[in-house]
Design a protein around this motif. Sequence first.
Motif, short mmCIF file in Angstrom:
data_model
loop_
_atom_site.label_atom_id
_atom_site.label_comp_id
_atom_site.label_asym_id
_atom_site.label_seq_id
_atom_site.Cartn_x
_atom_site.Cartn_y
_atom_site.Cartn_z
N GLY A 45 -12.06 5.92 -11.72
CA GLY A 45 -12.94 6.42 -10.67
C GLY A 45 -12.24 7.49 -9.84
O GLY A 45 -12.85 8.46 -9.42
N LEU A 46 -10.95 7.31 -9.62
CA LEU A 46 -10.20 8.29 -8.85
C LEU A 46 -10.07 9.60 -9.60
O LEU A 46 -9.68 10.62 -9.04
N ALA A 67 -5.41 2.64 -0.77
CA ALA A 67 -6.16 1.55 -0.14
C ALA A 67 -7.20 1.00 -1.10
O ALA A 67 -7.40 -0.22 -1.20
N ILE A 68 -7.85 1.91 -1.84
CA ILE A 68 -8.85 1.46 -2.81
C ILE A 68 -8.20 0.61 -3.89
O ILE A 68 -8.69 -0.46 -4.24
N ALA A 79 -10.67 1.34 -11.42
CA ALA A 79 -10.70 2.08 -10.16
C ALA A 79 -9.97 3.40 -10.29
O ALA A 79 -10.36 4.41 -9.72
N MET A 80 -8.90 3.40 -11.09
CA MET A 80 -8.16 4.65 -11.32
C MET A 80 -9.02 5.68 -12.03
O MET A 80 -8.99 6.86 -11.68
N LEU A 119 -5.38 -1.02 -3.81
CA LEU A 119 -4.88 -2.29 -3.29
C LEU A 119 -6.03 -3.27 -3.04
O LEU A 119 -5.95 -4.45 -3.37
N ALA A 120 -7.12 -2.76 -2.47
CA ALA A 120 -8.28 -3.62 -2.23
C ALA A 120 -8.81 -4.17 -3.54
O ALA A 120 -9.19 -5.35 -3.63
N THR A 121 -8.82 -3.32 -4.57
CA THR A 121 -9.30 -3.78 -5.87
C THR A 121 -8.40 -4.88 -6.42
O THR A 121 -8.87 -5.92 -6.90
N MET A 141 -6.34 -6.87 -4.74
CA MET A 141 -6.45 -8.09 -3.94
C MET A 141 -7.76 -8.82 -4.22
O MET A 141 -7.79 -10.04 -4.36
N GLY A 142 -8.83 -8.05 -4.27
CA GLY A 142 -10.13 -8.67 -4.50
C GLY A 142 -10.19 -9.36 -5.85
O GLY A 142 -10.76 -10.45 -5.99
N ARG A 189 -5.99 6.97 1.05
CA ARG A 189 -7.26 6.33 0.77
C ARG A 189 -7.30 5.78 -0.65
O ARG A 189 -7.80 4.68 -0.90
N ALA A 192 -9.46 -4.16 -13.74
CA ALA A 192 -10.13 -3.72 -12.51
C ALA A 192 -9.43 -2.51 -11.89
O ALA A 192 -10.09 -1.55 -11.48
N ARG A 218 0.83 -1.20 0.00
CA ARG A 218 0.00 0.00 0.00
C ARG A 218 0.86 1.24 0.00
O ARG A 218 0.57 2.23 -0.67
#
Lengths: 202, 202
Positions: free
Chosen positions: A197-198, A160-161, A194-195, A163-165, A167-168, A157, A190, A133
């Motif tokens: 989205g950022l 974290a998003i 998410a990026m 990394l969670a993405t 890992m998931g 944050r 994925a 992270r």
Amino acid sequence: MRLTSPKREARYRQLLQAALKIFGRDGIDGASVADIAEAAGVAKGSVYLYFDSKEALAGDLVRHLFTFEDDGARLSDELEPLARILAFCESHEKRILSLGDDAPVVLHMFGHVGKKADDQLGRGVRQLMAESRFAIQVLLRRAMDKGQVPGCDDCGRGAAILLATMMGTVHQKLAMPDLVGEGGLGVRDAVSNAMRGLGALM
Amino acid sequence: MRLTSPKREARYRQLLQAALKIFGRDGIDGASVADIAEAAGVAKGSVYLYFDSKEALAGDLVRHLFTFEDDGARLSDELEPLARILAFCESHEKRILSLGDDAPVVLHMFGHVGKKADDQLGRGVRQLMAESRFAIQVLLRRAMDKGQVPGCDDCGRGAAILLATMMGTVHQKLAMPDLVGEGGLGVRDAVSNAMRGLGALM
DNA sequence: GGCGCATCTGACCAACCGGTCAATAGAGAC
DNA sequence: GTCTCTATTGACCGGTTGGTCAGATGCGCC
């Protein structure tokens, strides 16, 4: 003795590989040292010449699996920060999936994170996650400084998003390979989603 | 006997709750039936009057934990599709985190999802995930038909991304609560971020 | 009280566990 | 060949496990 060191290292890796297979099949608590020894082609007693305990063996294995030894490129400046995050995630995915049928061991290891706080294996996994992270966070901040992630003002944050993405997604591919279509859902897809989205301009 | 049924059900739930606590503490392989029985305040033998085996107990527990019995609202038409997906994810997060100190059991269960293909527990978890993905996929398609997700043309893939995000975030909160800041990274944040990536107008 | 029946108990079992250690095997030096 | 030292073995140990079952217990009914 001169032969000692290379020989020992060979046996050591041999045992790690056997442990990978057996842990992946039976879980870490469920696996027996005898099975690991048999898979490695040595006697059970020999295992304890290389590892203090079964848990220590698992700890060494997790370090071996998740050490990003060949990821020097990730920290080089050849790529833009965001591209480097993607490269990092893809590298992680590739390494895990390259384990093939032995990959489920990863699930067992992450499943261990949550047991007793002083659990050696759990601490190792948690530390690796924290390091990942942090690496992502640094890259994200650089990207932010370059104005590439205008919508993101909290790099911790955001990391974290991401990394969670990651890992998931890897978890999903390992646990439920048939849940996604033929080509499957790639970690790159994925995480870059998410990026977006950022607020990344990708 | 008239008392039988309600009494049995009470004991049954009592045992599930005890199993939740012990599995969460020791893992599923690591937990002993005797400990579970003690936590439930019954003799070990009694456990086998309600469950065929320890694995069957774990299977029932996973079904109990992940059955969305109170999610009727999720399928109502009171909310827009995308909002319903978020509500679903939040409901999942809430249910898991409400387990408190017993929540790590979830990690152990997901860790099991890679064992022998005919593993009862693994199959149960996998089926629940597939159902969740399908529910999200249906909602995503409705949202797409309404033009709310212009950038998304593959609902299956989109649902897989959202589910992976949700699972990864919950996992992160369970395993590494200190990895994110005070308020923490909410599942709503992560999933709605992924939705923005999909092109949702939120 | 006493009968019938579902429920519950905990001692018991064979199997297996992680870990130890005295005995053995094997390789190099001379 | 033989001496030395290390690497290796697998029988062995105390402890624990999941699972069983003959007997005790408690409850509703007469």
